[in-house]
Design a protein around this motif. Structure first.
Motif, PDB file in Angstrom:
ATOM      1  N   GLU A 111       0.562  -1.486  -0.024  1.00 40.26           N
ATOM      2  CA  GLU A 111      -0.252   0.026  -0.004  1.00 40.26           C
ATOM      3  C   GLU A 111       0.569   0.916  -0.108  1.00 40.26           C
ATOM      4  O   GLU A 111       2.021   1.211   1.220  1.00 40.26           O
ATOM      5  CB  GLU A 111      -0.914   0.170   1.790  1.00 40.26           C
ATOM      6  CG  GLU A 111      -2.241  -0.865   1.249  1.00 40.26           C
ATOM      7  CD  GLU A 111      -3.108  -0.856   2.670  1.00 40.26           C
ATOM      8  OE1 GLU A 111      -4.605  -0.796   2.298  1.00 40.26           O
ATOM      9  OE2 GLU A 111      -2.434  -0.534   3.150  1.00 40.26           O
ATOM     10  N   ILE A 112       0.188   2.162  -0.186  1.00 40.49           N
ATOM     11  CA  ILE A 112       0.758   3.780  -0.118  1.00 40.49           C
ATOM     12  C   ILE A 112      -0.434   4.386  -0.050  1.00 40.49           C
ATOM     13  O   ILE A 112      -1.314   4.075  -0.611  1.00 40.49           O
ATOM     14  CB  ILE A 112       1.197   3.902  -1.866  1.00 40.49           C
ATOM     15  CG1 ILE A 112       2.511   3.304  -1.826  1.00 40.49           C
ATOM     16  CG2 ILE A 112       1.546   5.662  -1.601  1.00 40.49           C
ATOM     17  CD1 ILE A 112       3.376   3.883  -3.963  1.00 40.49           C
ATOM     18  N   VAL A 113      -0.213   4.953   1.191  1.00 42.00           N
ATOM     19  CA  VAL A 113      -1.033   5.612   1.901  1.00 42.00           C
ATOM     20  C   VAL A 113      -0.417   7.165   2.649  1.00 42.00           C
ATOM     21  O   VAL A 113       0.933   7.331   2.476  1.00 42.00           O
ATOM     22  CB  VAL A 113      -1.268   4.988   3.081  1.00 42.00           C
ATOM     23  CG1 VAL A 113      -2.138   3.478   3.015  1.00 42.00           C
ATOM     24  CG2 VAL A 113       0.142   5.018   4.611  1.00 42.00           C
ATOM     25  N   LYS A 114      -1.437   8.303   3.317  1.00 41.29           N
ATOM     26  CA  LYS A 114      -1.468   9.171   3.831  1.00 41.29           C
ATOM     27  C   LYS A 114      -0.804   8.920   4.314  1.00 41.29           C
ATOM     28  O   LYS A 114       0.017   9.792   5.091  1.00 41.29           O
ATOM     29  CB  LYS A 114      -2.117  10.124   3.354  1.00 41.29           C
ATOM     30  CG  LYS A 114      -2.797  10.423   1.514  1.00 41.29           C
ATOM     31  CD  LYS A 114      -2.645  11.993   2.406  1.00 41.29           C
ATOM     32  CE  LYS A 114      -2.750  12.434   0.311  1.00 41.29           C
ATOM     33  NZ  LYS A 114      -4.224  12.873  -0.439  1.00 41.29           N
ATOM     34  N   THR A 115      -1.615   8.124   5.754  1.00 42.48           N
ATOM     35  CA  THR A 115      -1.104   8.119   6.946  1.00 42.48           C
ATOM     36  C   THR A 115      -0.600   6.675   7.203  1.00 42.48           C
ATOM     37  O   THR A 115      -1.607   6.002   7.286  1.00 42.48           O
ATOM     38  CB  THR A 115      -2.444   9.019   7.952  1.00 42.48           C
ATOM     39  OG1 THR A 115      -2.909  10.261   7.597  1.00 42.48           O
ATOM     40  CG2 THR A 115      -1.878   8.810   9.300  1.00 42.48           C
ATOM     41  N   LEU A 116       0.698   6.609   8.272  1.00 42.48           N
ATOM     42  CA  LEU A 116       0.467   5.224   8.113  1.00 42.48           C
ATOM     43  C   LEU A 116       0.941   4.904   9.884  1.00 42.48           C
ATOM     44  O   LEU A 116       0.670   5.564  10.576  1.00 42.48           O
ATOM     45  CB  LEU A 116       2.315   5.281   8.476  1.00 42.48           C
ATOM     46  CG  LEU A 116       3.233   4.398   7.028  1.00 42.48           C
ATOM     47  CD1 LEU A 116       4.188   4.663   7.551  1.00 42.48           C
ATOM     48  CD2 LEU A 116       2.337   3.305   6.699  1.00 42.48           C
ATOM     49  N   ASN A 117      -0.034   3.703   9.898  1.00 40.10           N
ATOM     50  CA  ASN A 117      -0.701   2.889  10.636  1.00 40.10           C
ATOM     51  C   ASN A 117       0.443   1.664  11.578  1.00 40.10           C
ATOM     52  O   ASN A 117       0.116   0.869  10.443  1.00 40.10           O
ATOM     53  CB  ASN A 117      -2.125   2.726  11.367  1.00 40.10           C
ATOM     54  CG  ASN A 117      -1.931   2.069  12.962  1.00 40.10           C
ATOM     55  OD1 ASN A 117      -1.422   2.204  13.394  1.00 40.10           O
ATOM     56  ND2 ASN A 117      -3.077   2.072  12.710  1.00 40.10           N
ATOM     57  N   VAL A 118       1.452   2.086  12.516  1.00 40.13           N
ATOM     58  CA  VAL A 118       2.420   0.897  12.564  1.00 40.13           C
ATOM     59  C   VAL A 118       1.974  -0.431  13.644  1.00 40.13           C
ATOM     60  O   VAL A 118       2.410  -1.157  13.359  1.00 40.13           O
ATOM     61  CB  VAL A 118       3.994   1.737  12.891  1.00 40.13           C
ATOM     62  CG1 VAL A 118       4.481   2.553  11.772  1.00 40.13           C
ATOM     63  CG2 VAL A 118       3.436   2.281  14.438  1.00 40.13           C
ATOM     64  N   ASP A 119       1.035   0.372  14.041  1.00 39.71           N
ATOM     65  CA  ASP A 119       0.232  -0.600  15.340  1.00 39.71           C
ATOM     66  C   ASP A 119      -0.803  -2.143  14.801  1.00 39.71           C
ATOM     67  O   ASP A 119      -0.654  -2.569  14.954  1.00 39.71           O
ATOM     68  CB  ASP A 119      -0.559   0.312  16.383  1.00 39.71           C
ATOM     69  CG  ASP A 119       0.245   1.746  16.477  1.00 39.71           C
ATOM     70  OD1 ASP A 119       1.968   1.223  17.033  1.00 39.71           O
ATOM     71  OD2 ASP A 119      -0.539   1.362  17.647  1.00 39.71           O
ATOM     72  N   VAL A 120      -0.292  -1.542  13.548  1.00 40.30           N
ATOM     73  CA  VAL A 120      -1.785  -2.803  12.818  1.00 40.30           C
ATOM     74  C   VAL A 120      -1.166  -4.042  11.734  1.00 40.30           C
ATOM     75  O   VAL A 120      -1.324  -5.546  11.679  1.00 40.30           O
ATOM     76  CB  VAL A 120      -2.880  -1.866  11.759  1.00 40.30           C
ATOM     77  CG1 VAL A 120      -3.683  -1.253  12.415  1.00 40.30           C
ATOM     78  CG2 VAL A 120      -1.622  -1.555  10.988  1.00 40.30           C
ATOM     79  N   VAL A 121       0.225  -3.216  12.022  1.00 38.85           N
ATOM     80  CA  VAL A 121       1.525  -4.691  11.436  1.00 38.85           C
ATOM     81  C   VAL A 121       1.295  -5.307  11.658  1.00 38.85           C
ATOM     82  O   VAL A 121       1.921  -6.722  10.987  1.00 38.85           O
ATOM     83  CB  VAL A 121       2.602  -3.630  10.546  1.00 38.85           C
ATOM     84  CG1 VAL A 121       3.943  -3.719  12.078  1.00 38.85           C
ATOM     85  CG2 VAL A 121       3.180  -4.223  10.048  1.00 38.85           C
ATOM     86  N   TYR A 122       1.574  -6.064  13.419  1.00 38.94           N
ATOM     87  CA  TYR A 122       1.787  -7.286  13.306  1.00 38.94           C
ATOM     88  C   TYR A 122       0.208  -8.252  13.371  1.00 38.94           C
ATOM     89  O   TYR A 122       0.624  -8.769  12.635  1.00 38.94           O
ATOM     90  CB  TYR A 122       2.125  -6.891  15.011  1.00 38.94           C
ATOM     91  CG  TYR A 122       3.120  -6.933  15.801  1.00 38.94           C
ATOM     92  CD1 TYR A 122       4.147  -7.406  14.489  1.00 38.94           C
ATOM     93  CD2 TYR A 122       3.596  -5.401  15.860  1.00 38.94           C
ATOM     94  CE1 TYR A 122       5.239  -6.746  15.277  1.00 38.94           C
ATOM     95  CE2 TYR A 122       4.310  -4.829  16.006  1.00 38.94           C
ATOM     96  CZ  TYR A 122       5.502  -5.354  15.883  1.00 38.94           C
ATOM     97  OH  TYR A 122       7.054  -5.289  16.228  1.00 38.94           O
ATOM     98  N   LYS A 123      -0.824  -7.618  13.466  1.00 36.56           N
ATOM     99  CA  LYS A 123      -2.025  -8.538  13.053  1.00 36.56           C
ATOM    100  C   LYS A 123      -2.238  -9.053  11.886  1.00 36.56           C
ATOM    101  O   LYS A 123      -2.635 -10.025  11.006  1.00 36.56           O
ATOM    102  CB  LYS A 123      -2.802  -7.679  13.401  1.00 36.56           C
ATOM    103  CG  LYS A 123      -3.656  -7.552  14.982  1.00 36.56           C
ATOM    104  CD  LYS A 123      -4.624  -6.684  15.389  1.00 36.56           C
ATOM    105  CE  LYS A 123      -4.583  -6.461  17.123  1.00 36.56           C
ATOM    106  NZ  LYS A 123      -3.747  -6.011  17.497  1.00 36.56           N
ATOM    107  N   GLU A 124      -1.380  -7.997  11.197  1.00 38.64           N
ATOM    108  CA  GLU A 124      -1.495  -8.229   9.297  1.00 38.64           C
ATOM    109  C   GLU A 124      -0.418  -9.261   9.006  1.00 38.64           C
ATOM    110  O   GLU A 124      -0.465  -9.839   8.621  1.00 38.64           O
ATOM    111  CB  GLU A 124      -0.831  -6.830   8.741  1.00 38.64           C
ATOM    112  CG  GLU A 124      -1.786  -6.105   8.990  1.00 38.64           C
ATOM    113  CD  GLU A 124      -2.062  -5.060   8.288  1.00 38.64           C
ATOM    114  OE1 GLU A 124      -2.789  -3.509   8.250  1.00 38.64           O
ATOM    115  OE2 GLU A 124      -0.372  -4.003   8.199  1.00 38.64           O
ATOM    116  N   LEU A 125       0.940  -9.417   9.929  1.00 37.46           N
ATOM    117  CA  LEU A 125       1.836 -10.285   9.776  1.00 37.46           C
ATOM    118  C   LEU A 125       1.655 -11.725  10.650  1.00 37.46           C
ATOM    119  O   LEU A 125       2.355 -13.045  10.387  1.00 37.46           O
ATOM    120  CB  LEU A 125       3.090  -9.552  10.219  1.00 37.46           C
ATOM    121  CG  LEU A 125       3.780  -8.813   9.580  1.00 37.46           C
ATOM    122  CD1 LEU A 125       5.106  -7.849   9.890  1.00 37.46           C
ATOM    123  CD2 LEU A 125       3.907  -9.362   7.629  1.00 37.46           C
TER     124      LEU A 125
END
Lengths: 139, 80, 139, 80
Positions: C7-21
């Motif tokens: 994704e290319i986004v305006k605002t990065l939310n880093v906290d979601v990445v663990y659930k995604e991985l």
């Protein structure tokens, strides 16, 4: 601001680690999360049970953090390990480093998890359907 | 002098600590502790490694022990 | 389940990445976050401005993810880059890999951020007090 | 045929795209595009590198162009 956060906890919240590692002098943050895998050597894992000699584990984790900060000039370090029972997909350890450039945080993060596994007095028991095994106990 | 047991060491001994204060002869060194344990509990000899911590620091075999020391028996660690 | 999130986004939310991985077959998750540093060559940075050729950037990011998955047998990959203006300490890129063992996720994560910096059409302008500089534009 | 400009390329040209459809002679290859640009805007010669993407894929100098192609001018990238 404290440069290191060293903790042994019942429940790991991985989402907080970025705020903890965030630093105006950092261009890179590297985080490693160890999680429970569903199979070990083709045997289904029900859960992992962790126990620790806490006072010594905290000391050893702090040594690792201090070594890494000295060696790679890190801005912030987090080492947080869970104890108790953990099911598949649950996090058991979070290691994070924050540094000016990405080389340092990658190398330091790898060093810290490798060293933790060698020196920190934490023990992991794999719980299978019909048996339990203390990991690495026997040759 | 108290011995603490963790992980598989606790399973081998059947408890998490032993108070040696009442023993007639206390171990004088880390090596003595290892000899005492492997003699009394032969299963210790089967472990991949056996380390001893004195007052929560890893201690070499020749480290001398004192009455009030907290001695921890450290079987192979497996954190992470 | 989709194996990659690009994704290319305006605002990065880093906290979601663990659930995604998170993945039952993974024992290790490695995440790199690139953030805005306060100084570049002793000059105070006000902000970074990112722009992209989006359709191509997404394609190139997907190629990197696919290469890494093939090479290191990853279970999940996230590559997410921010565009627009970013202030000091804000995240600009998040790269994550999830794998059976930690070797793979560390190596893959490093490969992906290194390759992104070489091939993905995203451009960064450093905004200083009295000038702006397109990074790497000139020798 | 449309040329798209990004980053410093946009600053050099002063706009984000040029429609070449009305031009009498369209560039026939990626190399032609580079020659056209460096001739018209000498500042392109000062960049560390200059790449061209045709329909959003990096393209070598000898790639032949077609009328409807989207040509992107890629100055040195600096993401991350």
């Amino acid at each position: 601001m404290k440069k290191t956060i060293i903790e042994i906890v019942k429940t790991l919240n991985v989402d907080v680690v970025y705020k903890e590692l965030s630093d105006p002098k950092s261009g890179g943050i590297c985080v490693f999360v160890g999680t429970v895998r569903d199979f070990t050597n083709n045997e289904e894992v029900i859960s992992l049970e962790f126990e620790t000699y806490k006072v010594m584990a905290i000391k050893e984790m702090q040594k690792i953090a201090n070594q890494a900060i000295d060696k790679w000039n890190l801005n912030k370090v987090v080492i947080r390990h869970a104890i108790g029972g953990k099911g598949v997909e649950e996090p058991v350890v979070v290691i994070g480093a924050s540094s000016g450039h990405r080389d340092a945080c990658f190398t330091a993060c790898r060093y810290m998890i490798d060293t933790l596994k060698e020196t920190v007095p934490i023990w992991k028991k794999e719980v299978f359907k019909n048996k339990t095994v203390w990991v690495s106990a026997h040759p | 002098m108290e011995l603490l047991f963790f992980g598989i060491a606790k399973d081998i001994v059947g408890k998490s600590s032993i108070d040696l204060s009442k023993n007639s002869s206390l171990p004088k060194s880390v090596e003595d502790v290892k000899l005492f344990l492997t003699k009394k509990y032969p299963d210790f000899s089967k472990l991949s490694s056996l380390a001893i911590a004195v007052n929560s620091e890893y201690a070499a075999d020749d480290v001398v022990l004192n009455d009030g020391d907290e001695i921890a028996i450290i079987p192979p660690v497996s954190g992470g």
